[in-house]
Design a protein around this motif. Structure first.
Motif, mmCIF file in Angstrom:
data_model
loop_
_atom_site.group_PDB
_atom_site.id
_atom_site.type_symbol
_atom_site.label_atom_id
_atom_site.label_comp_id
_atom_site.label_asym_id
_atom_site.label_seq_id
_atom_site.Cartn_x
_atom_site.Cartn_y
_atom_site.Cartn_z
ATOM 1 N N LEU A 310 -31.301 39.352 55.366
ATOM 2 C CA LEU A 310 -31.124 40.364 54.321
ATOM 3 C C LEU A 310 -29.940 40.049 53.412
ATOM 4 N N SER A 311 -28.922 39.327 53.941
ATOM 5 C CA SER A 311 -27.730 39.059 53.128
ATOM 6 C C SER A 311 -28.058 38.237 51.885
ATOM 7 N N SER A 312 -29.052 37.353 51.980
ATOM 8 C CA SER A 312 -29.458 36.549 50.810
ATOM 9 C C SER A 312 -30.536 37.234 49.982
ATOM 10 N N GLY A 437 -33.952 33.427 59.416
ATOM 11 C CA GLY A 437 -33.939 34.709 58.723
ATOM 12 C C GLY A 437 -34.534 34.725 57.328
ATOM 13 N N PRO A 438 -34.108 33.835 56.420
ATOM 14 C CA PRO A 438 -34.649 33.883 55.053
ATOM 15 C C PRO A 438 -36.148 33.623 54.969
ATOM 16 N N PHE A 439 -36.713 32.929 55.972
ATOM 17 C CA PHE A 439 -38.122 32.563 55.891
ATOM 18 C C PHE A 439 -39.066 33.679 56.336
ATOM 19 N N ILE A 440 -38.501 34.791 56.807
ATOM 20 C CA ILE A 440 -39.370 35.939 57.094
ATOM 21 C C ILE A 440 -39.653 36.726 55.814
ATOM 22 N N PHE A 441 -38.966 36.350 54.718
ATOM 23 C CA PHE A 441 -39.191 36.992 53.422
ATOM 24 C C PHE A 441 -40.141 36.128 52.593
ATOM 25 N N PRO A 442 -41.256 36.682 52.149
ATOM 26 C CA PRO A 442 -42.227 35.885 51.375
ATOM 27 C C PRO A 442 -41.674 35.489 50.013
ATOM 28 N N SER A 449 -42.519 44.218 53.255
ATOM 29 C CA SER A 449 -42.814 45.060 54.412
ATOM 30 C C SER A 449 -42.880 44.255 55.713
ATOM 31 N N THR A 450 -43.441 43.044 55.668
ATOM 32 C CA THR A 450 -43.528 42.226 56.883
ATOM 33 C C THR A 450 -42.146 41.867 57.397
ATOM 34 N N ALA A 451 -41.262 41.466 56.494
ATOM 35 C CA ALA A 451 -39.887 41.132 56.886
ATOM 36 C C ALA A 451 -39.186 42.352 57.482
ATOM 37 N N LEU A 452 -39.378 43.501 56.864
ATOM 38 C CA LEU A 452 -38.742 44.722 57.370
ATOM 39 C C LEU A 452 -39.252 45.076 58.768
#
Length: 515
Positions: A310-312, A437-442, A449-452
């Motif tokens: 989330l920080s990035s 971590g950053p790769f869970i964000f599309p 929503s998936t990352a959350l």
């Protein structure tokens, strides 16, 4: 009630203590051994003991005055140096560097590949080299690399600089946690760790406003995002220069009198973790690998750090609520208030009620779980963006758990090599989790929503592991009491000397976990 022993017995114990070591000892060993008969109640009247405690508080106050402020600046500047990428992406960093697809995620993660590569030299530096000098050089190097970021023109150049940034920052966390443990008692340690940990949110709040102002600078030779790296790079180099002049151990503190140096060593000797040694003892690595607490701690780190993606992406997540680039910065400010406020509130509680380490590793997750659940549940539909932003702010309460974990590691693992190895292992896992971590964000999505959902699951499991850590420590302490008896005043003194002989927590029969 203070336990007293006669001076002959005390002197006899002192003489034994001086010759008891096997040649691998702490810098503070001789000072402690020479004064072991007159420490905290041994051979003192009640009035003399009260005077010693006043002097101990004065020494702690001097450490706060001369050292704690520098620790706070170090943590704050280090955090905003990493946060700079999230600000820069709002001011056309991706466009100027021609980043496409997952390349921004790779730029974010590459820092932690460097961090991972730096762990072996980091362990060596923390175990053998003067800590204040390690921190100083580290800070100046990463400041120089922040300045070098301004010259990046494409993806490959940014990847190289980010890798080197991670590599140079690798020694910081183990050095700072060890440094805090050198100067403060177990009770004081958690509070100070929370105070400097709170600087992450405080500095983020301040420098978000700075980034907001810098983002309005246009029509210059520097890009808007490059101004952010210029300011932070110069501040980092200046901070590193300042750290060069700080003492590496209590014995080297020029602002202490000779009597206060003795008191400083006496204070931290009873942490049973020593002050500073210079010999690497490889058997202590094996000791760590046989310790269940080692595995519980690194598992907790992994669960805590994957959500740190989330920080990035925090500015991108907030902007997905419907804010423009400048309002995104402003809408993210209360997250820092929640982070810093939570840390300060927990610091006050820890000072009043004790360390609260394991409670601090689980209870702050409750508002974070509530907040991320609400943001996830309102992904679809026409929901007020400020309502979603409010729920998002609550997520930052999880920031409290990291300083508590660091305080836990600082006082619950003894032996210089063992503690350095544990720090190194923790940071390897820290780096690996931050790579993931950053790769869970599309990429290129306005729906996270998936990352959350993934982060929500990690928060819940993280809380369970914290409970297991507390249960294990309670069980282990009771087991040691049964095997070796309760820790009385004499056992504390013997345990302190064991710690100053560079013995591990598992070797030292007087050692008890602080939870």
């Amino acid at each position: 009630m203070t336990e007293y022993v006669d001076k002959e017995k005390s002197a006899s114990f002192k003489d034994t203590a001086i010759v008891a070591h096997d040649g691998v000892v702490d810098e503070g060993y001789d000072i402690y051994a020479q004064h072991v008969g007159t420490i905290k109640g041994e051979g003192r009247t009640a009035e003399e003991q009260l005077g010693w405690e006043r002097k101990s508080k004065r020494v702690a106050g001097k450490f706060d005055l001369y050292l704690l402020a520098m620790m706070c600046f170090l943590v704050g500047v280090n955090y905003i140096d990493k946060a700079a990428l999230a600000w820069a992406v709002l001011f056309d960093l991706k466009t100027d560097l021609h980043l496409v697809g997952k390349e921004y995620s790779w730029v974010s993660s590459m820092f932690y590949f460097g961090y991972l590569a730096g762990q072996i030299p980091s362990m060596y530096a923390t175990a053998k080299l003067p800590l204040a000098k390690v921190i100083s050089i580290t800070c100046m190097l990463w400041g120089a690399l922040m300045l070098a970021t301004m010259g990046c023109k494409n993806f490959s150049q940014m990847m190289a600089v980010r890798f080197l940034l991670g590599f140079t920052e690798a020694p910081l966390v183990p050095s700072l946690v060890s440094y805090t443990a050198l100067f403060y008692t177990k009770k004081e340690n958690a509070v100070r760790t929370l105070i400097w940990g709170a600087m992450q949110g405080t500095f983020y709040l301040i420098f978000t406003l700075v980034a907001y102002g810098l983002g309005h600078i246009k029509n210059t030779a520097l890009k808007q995002w490059a101004w952010i790296y210029l300011v932070l790079g110069l501040i980092s180099v200046a901070l590193g220069v300042g750290w060069w002049f700080l003492p590496d151990t209590p014995i080297q503190a020029r602002f202490l009198t000779e009597e206060e140096k003795v008191i400083a060593v006496e204070r931290v000797a009873e942490n049973m973790t020593g002050t500073k040694g210079h010999a690497i003892q490889w058997y202590q690595v094996w000791d760590a690998l046989k310790d269940p607490m080692y595995y519980l701690s690194i598992l907790y780190v992994f669960l805590a750090m994957v959500p740190n993606g989330l920080s990035s992406f925090n500015t991108l997540v907030i902007s997905s609520f419907g804010f423009n680039q400048f309002n995104t910065l402003l809408a993210g400010l209360p997250s820092s208030i929640v982070s810093a406020g939570s840390l300060l509130a927990w610091g006050i509680a820890a000072r009043k009620y004790g360390g609260l380490r394991t409670l601090g590793m689980v209870l702050p997750l409750i508002p974070a779980i509530a907040g991320i659940s609400a943001v996830y549940a309102t992904t679809y539909g026409n929901h007020p963006k400020w309502g979603r932003a409010f729920c998002y702010w609550l997520i930052n309460s999880y920031a409290v758990t990291w300083p508590f974990l660091q305080a836990h590691i600082g006082v619950n693992f003894a032996g210089h090599t063992k503690r350095a190895f544990v720090y190194g292992s923790v940071l390897v896992v820290f780096a690996a989790a931050n790579i993931v971590g950053p790769f869970i964000f599309p990429a290129g999505s306005s729906n996270y929503s998936t990352a959350l959902a993934i982060i929500l699951v990690f928060f819940c499991v993280q809380a369970v592991i914290a409970v297991l850590i507390r249960v294990y420590m309670l069980w282990h302490n009771k087991r040691r009491d049964r095997l070796y008896g309760k820790v009385d005043r004499k056992a504390e003194m013997e345990g302190a000397l064991e710690g100053l002989q560079d013995k591990t927590d598992r070797e030292n029969t007087a050692f008890r976990y602080v939870y």
